[in-house]
Design a protein around this motif. Structure first.
Motif, PDB file in Angstrom:
ATOM      1  N   LEU A 111      86.785  97.472  29.840  1.00  0.00           N
ATOM      2  CA  LEU A 111      86.632  98.862  30.266  1.00  0.00           C
ATOM      3  C   LEU A 111      85.161  99.271  30.302  1.00  0.00           C
ATOM      4  O   LEU A 111      84.708  99.962  31.219  1.00  0.00           O
ATOM      5  N   LEU A 112      84.406  98.819  29.320  1.00  0.00           N
ATOM      6  CA  LEU A 112      82.977  99.125  29.290  1.00  0.00           C
ATOM      7  C   LEU A 112      82.258  98.485  30.471  1.00  0.00           C
ATOM      8  O   LEU A 112      81.306  99.057  31.017  1.00  0.00           O
ATOM      9  N   ARG A 113      82.710  97.309  30.885  1.00  0.00           N
ATOM     10  CA  ARG A 113      82.127  96.681  32.069  1.00  0.00           C
ATOM     11  C   ARG A 113      82.243  97.605  33.277  1.00  0.00           C
ATOM     12  O   ARG A 113      81.289  97.786  34.037  1.00  0.00           O
ATOM     13  N   LEU A 114      83.435  98.195  33.454  1.00  0.00           N
ATOM     14  CA  LEU A 114      83.639  99.065  34.603  1.00  0.00           C
ATOM     15  C   LEU A 114      82.771 100.314  34.535  1.00  0.00           C
ATOM     16  O   LEU A 114      82.252 100.776  35.544  1.00  0.00           O
ATOM     17  N   VAL A 115      82.636 100.875  33.339  1.00  0.00           N
ATOM     18  CA  VAL A 115      81.767 102.051  33.191  1.00  0.00           C
ATOM     19  C   VAL A 115      80.335 101.675  33.552  1.00  0.00           C
ATOM     20  O   VAL A 115      79.646 102.408  34.275  1.00  0.00           O
ATOM     21  N   LEU A 116      79.875 100.523  33.102  1.00  0.00           N
ATOM     22  CA  LEU A 116      78.527 100.060  33.422  1.00  0.00           C
ATOM     23  C   LEU A 116      78.363  99.829  34.916  1.00  0.00           C
ATOM     24  O   LEU A 116      77.298 100.096  35.482  1.00  0.00           O
ATOM     25  N   MET A 117      79.406  99.345  35.570  1.00  0.00           N
ATOM     26  CA  MET A 117      79.342  99.159  37.015  1.00  0.00           C
ATOM     27  C   MET A 117      79.098 100.484  37.737  1.00  0.00           C
ATOM     28  O   MET A 117      78.371 100.543  38.724  1.00  0.00           O
ATOM     29  N   CYS A 118      79.732 101.542  37.231  1.00  0.00           N
ATOM     30  CA  CYS A 118      79.607 102.854  37.873  1.00  0.00           C
ATOM     31  C   CYS A 118      78.233 103.478  37.666  1.00  0.00           C
ATOM     32  O   CYS A 118      77.849 104.384  38.416  1.00  0.00           O
ATOM     33  N   THR A 119      77.504 103.039  36.654  1.00  0.00           N
ATOM     34  CA  THR A 119      76.239 103.701  36.312  1.00  0.00           C
ATOM     35  C   THR A 119      75.044 103.026  36.973  1.00  0.00           C
ATOM     36  O   THR A 119      73.981 102.899  36.367  1.00  0.00           O
ATOM     37  N   HIS A 120      75.207 102.632  38.211  1.00  0.00           N
ATOM     38  CA  HIS A 120      74.112 102.021  38.960  1.00  0.00           C
ATOM     39  C   HIS A 120      72.992 103.050  39.145  1.00  0.00           C
ATOM     40  O   HIS A 120      73.260 104.224  39.430  1.00  0.00           O
ATOM     41  N   PRO A 121      71.726 102.654  38.974  1.00  0.00           N
ATOM     42  CA  PRO A 121      70.617 103.613  39.066  1.00  0.00           C
ATOM     43  C   PRO A 121      70.460 104.267  40.433  1.00  0.00           C
ATOM     44  O   PRO A 121      69.779 105.287  40.559  1.00  0.00           O
ATOM     45  N   ALA A 122      71.086 103.713  41.470  1.00  0.00           N
ATOM     46  CA  ALA A 122      71.017 104.349  42.781  1.00  0.00           C
ATOM     47  C   ALA A 122      71.831 105.636  42.830  1.00  0.00           C
ATOM     48  O   ALA A 122      71.642 106.464  43.722  1.00  0.00           O
ATOM     49  N   LEU A 123      72.734 105.816  41.859  1.00  0.00           N
ATOM     50  CA  LEU A 123      73.534 107.030  41.773  1.00  0.00           C
ATOM     51  C   LEU A 123      72.916 107.985  40.764  1.00  0.00           C
ATOM     52  O   LEU A 123      72.438 107.560  39.708  1.00  0.00           O
ATOM     53  N   ALA A 124      72.942 109.269  41.070  1.00  0.00           N
ATOM     54  CA  ALA A 124      72.483 110.269  40.100  1.00  0.00           C
ATOM     55  C   ALA A 124      73.371 110.181  38.863  1.00  0.00           C
ATOM     56  O   ALA A 124      74.576 109.913  38.968  1.00  0.00           O
ATOM     57  N   PRO A 125      72.805 110.395  37.668  1.00  0.00           N
ATOM     58  CA  PRO A 125      73.595 110.245  36.434  1.00  0.00           C
ATOM     59  C   PRO A 125      74.879 111.054  36.419  1.00  0.00           C
ATOM     60  O   PRO A 125      75.919 110.567  35.977  1.00  0.00           O
ATOM     61  N   GLU A 126      74.835 112.313  36.926  1.00  0.00           N
ATOM     62  CA  GLU A 126      76.045 113.132  36.892  1.00  0.00           C
ATOM     63  C   GLU A 126      77.106 112.602  37.857  1.00  0.00           C
ATOM     64  O   GLU A 126      78.305 112.709  37.587  1.00  0.00           O
ATOM     65  N   VAL A 127      76.661 111.990  38.968  1.00  0.00           N
ATOM     66  CA  VAL A 127      77.608 111.396  39.910  1.00  0.00           C
ATOM     67  C   VAL A 127      78.207 110.126  39.311  1.00  0.00           C
ATOM     68  O   VAL A 127      79.417 109.891  39.390  1.00  0.00           O
ATOM     69  N   ALA A 128      77.372 109.311  38.702  1.00  0.00           N
ATOM     70  CA  ALA A 128      77.851 108.075  38.079  1.00  0.00           C
ATOM     71  C   ALA A 128      78.845 108.385  36.963  1.00  0.00           C
ATOM     72  O   ALA A 128      79.886 107.726  36.843  1.00  0.00           O
ATOM     73  N   ALA A 129      78.536 109.391  36.140  1.00  0.00           N
ATOM     74  CA  ALA A 129      79.437 109.763  35.054  1.00  0.00           C
ATOM     75  C   ALA A 129      80.767 110.271  35.591  1.00  0.00           C
ATOM     76  O   ALA A 129      81.836 109.920  35.073  1.00  0.00           O
ATOM     77  N   ALA A 130      80.715 111.100  36.628  1.00  0.00           N
ATOM     78  CA  ALA A 130      81.950 111.620  37.221  1.00  0.00           C
ATOM     79  C   ALA A 130      82.786 110.494  37.807  1.00  0.00           C
ATOM     80  O   ALA A 130      84.017 110.464  37.658  1.00  0.00           O
ATOM     81  N   LEU A 131      82.133 109.545  38.481  1.00  0.00           N
ATOM     82  CA  LEU A 131      82.850 108.399  39.039  1.00  0.00           C
ATOM     83  C   LEU A 131      83.534 107.590  37.943  1.00  0.00           C
ATOM     84  O   LEU A 131      84.687 107.182  38.084  1.00  0.00           O
ATOM     85  N   ALA A 132      82.825 107.350  36.858  1.00  0.00           N
ATOM     86  CA  ALA A 132      83.389 106.566  35.759  1.00  0.00           C
ATOM     87  C   ALA A 132      84.590 107.274  35.142  1.00  0.00           C
ATOM     88  O   ALA A 132      85.618 106.646  34.842  1.00  0.00           O
ATOM     89  N   ARG A 161      81.269 111.829  47.791  1.00  0.00           N
ATOM     90  CA  ARG A 161      79.923 111.424  48.226  1.00  0.00           C
ATOM     91  C   ARG A 161      79.438 110.223  47.432  1.00  0.00           C
ATOM     92  O   ARG A 161      78.787 109.320  47.983  1.00  0.00           O
ATOM     93  N   GLY A 162      79.734 110.201  46.144  1.00  0.00           N
ATOM     94  CA  GLY A 162      79.319 109.068  45.317  1.00  0.00           C
ATOM     95  C   GLY A 162      79.965 107.774  45.780  1.00  0.00           C
ATOM     96  O   GLY A 162      79.306 106.739  45.892  1.00  0.00           O
ATOM     97  N   ASP A 186      72.105 105.849  28.564  1.00  0.00           N
ATOM     98  CA  ASP A 186      72.226 107.299  28.452  1.00  0.00           C
ATOM     99  C   ASP A 186      73.437 107.808  29.229  1.00  0.00           C
ATOM    100  O   ASP A 186      74.190 108.657  28.748  1.00  0.00           O
ATOM    101  N   THR A 187      73.629 107.284  30.433  1.00  0.00           N
ATOM    102  CA  THR A 187      74.773 107.707  31.245  1.00  0.00           C
ATOM    103  C   THR A 187      76.078 107.223  30.633  1.00  0.00           C
ATOM    104  O   THR A 187      77.079 107.946  30.622  1.00  0.00           O
ATOM    105  N   VAL A 188      76.085 106.007  30.109  1.00  0.00           N
ATOM    106  CA  VAL A 188      77.280 105.491  29.440  1.00  0.00           C
ATOM    107  C   VAL A 188      77.633 106.368  28.246  1.00  0.00           C
ATOM    108  O   VAL A 188      78.807 106.692  28.007  1.00  0.00           O
ATOM    109  N   GLY A 189      76.615 106.780  27.486  1.00  0.00           N
ATOM    110  CA  GLY A 189      76.847 107.674  26.357  1.00  0.00           C
ATOM    111  C   GLY A 189      77.437 109.006  26.798  1.00  0.00           C
ATOM    112  O   GLY A 189      78.320 109.564  26.136  1.00  0.00           O
ATOM    113  N   GLN A 190      76.955 109.525  27.919  1.00  0.00           N
ATOM    114  CA  GLN A 190      77.493 110.776  28.445  1.00  0.00           C
ATOM    115  C   GLN A 190      78.963 110.607  28.841  1.00  0.00           C
ATOM    116  O   GLN A 190      79.783 111.495  28.581  1.00  0.00           O
ATOM    117  N   VAL A 191      79.291 109.481  29.444  1.00  0.00           N
ATOM    118  CA  VAL A 191      80.677 109.220  29.824  1.00  0.00           C
ATOM    119  C   VAL A 191      81.568 109.204  28.585  1.00  0.00           C
ATOM    120  O   VAL A 191      82.647 109.810  28.568  1.00  0.00           O
TER     121      VAL A 191
END
Length: 219
Positions: A111-132, A161-162, A186-191
């Protein structure tokens, strides 16, 4: 009975969604198709299980049904573009049961792998967190919107959009290397924090608390 089928389906979706997404992404690498196909499979299960009975392996049933829908879309795309088939033989792209999506020496938890996949730096942190939250943990769009203090329509558009950016930019759904991990923490922690909040104070549904989701966030 219909009620039991609904209960089993709800449990499978709640507990297995992330791992089903992981399996489908490992096979097809198409975020734009995977979530839609899995959603279609859940709708089909709601109709079929109530009529024909609950399958012996509910999660496997959903995976197979979603795979067929992805394959149908890939074939339709291929025909529309009048190109060679995008998928020649399904088993060439399949990850066998038990095989990890990526090197377990970097990240051992699926599960953590998938969250990390979503937190690609090309995505804004809030978008990555929402996607995860939506894609991996199965938090509803309405509840994700509540966590970010925006309307459901705004959050739905943000998530869309994400996903489009992931597809259009060709962002790889791959586990970051050890050197890339720190930039995503940081984004993973927010998720994790938002997932706990969504579990501890559910914004929708009949449960005041979703202990499984809150417990997963803590874990």
């Amino acid at each position: 009975s219909v009620t039991r089928a609904e209960d089993v389906l709800a449990t499978v979706v709640r507990e297995q969604w992330g791992r089903l997404v992981a399996l489908l992404l490992a096979r097809y690498r198409r975020l734009d198709l995977v979530e839609d196909a899995l959603g279609d499979a859940v709708e089909a299960a709601a109709r079929t299980w109530a009529r024909d009975g609950i399958p012996d392996n509910p999660a496997g049933w959903l995976s197979t049904a979603a795979s067929r829908r992805v394959l149908d879309r890939l074939r339709a795309e291929s025909m529309a573009a009048r190109t060679a088939p995008l998928l020649v033989v399904e088993q060439h792209s399949r990850v066998p049961e038990g095989v990890k999506v990526a090197d377990s020496t970097v990240v051992e938890d699926d599960l953590l792998r998938l969250v990390l996949m979503c937190t690609h730096p090309a995505l804004a942190p809030e978008v990555a967190a929402a996607l995860a939250l939506r894609l991996v943990l199965g938090v509803s769009t309405a509840d994700v919107a509540r966590l970010f203090l925006v309307s459901e329509a705004t959050m739905a558009a943000r998530i869309t959009r994400g996903k489009r950016k992931v597809v259009a930019a060709g962002i790889p759904f791959a586990i970051p290397t050890r050197t890339e991990l720190p930039s995503r923490l940081d984004t993973v922690g927010q998720v994790a924090y938002l997932a706990f909040t969504a579990g501890y104070a559910a914004g929708s549904g009949g449960d005041l608390m979703r202990t499984a989701l809150a417990g997963e966030a803590i874990r």
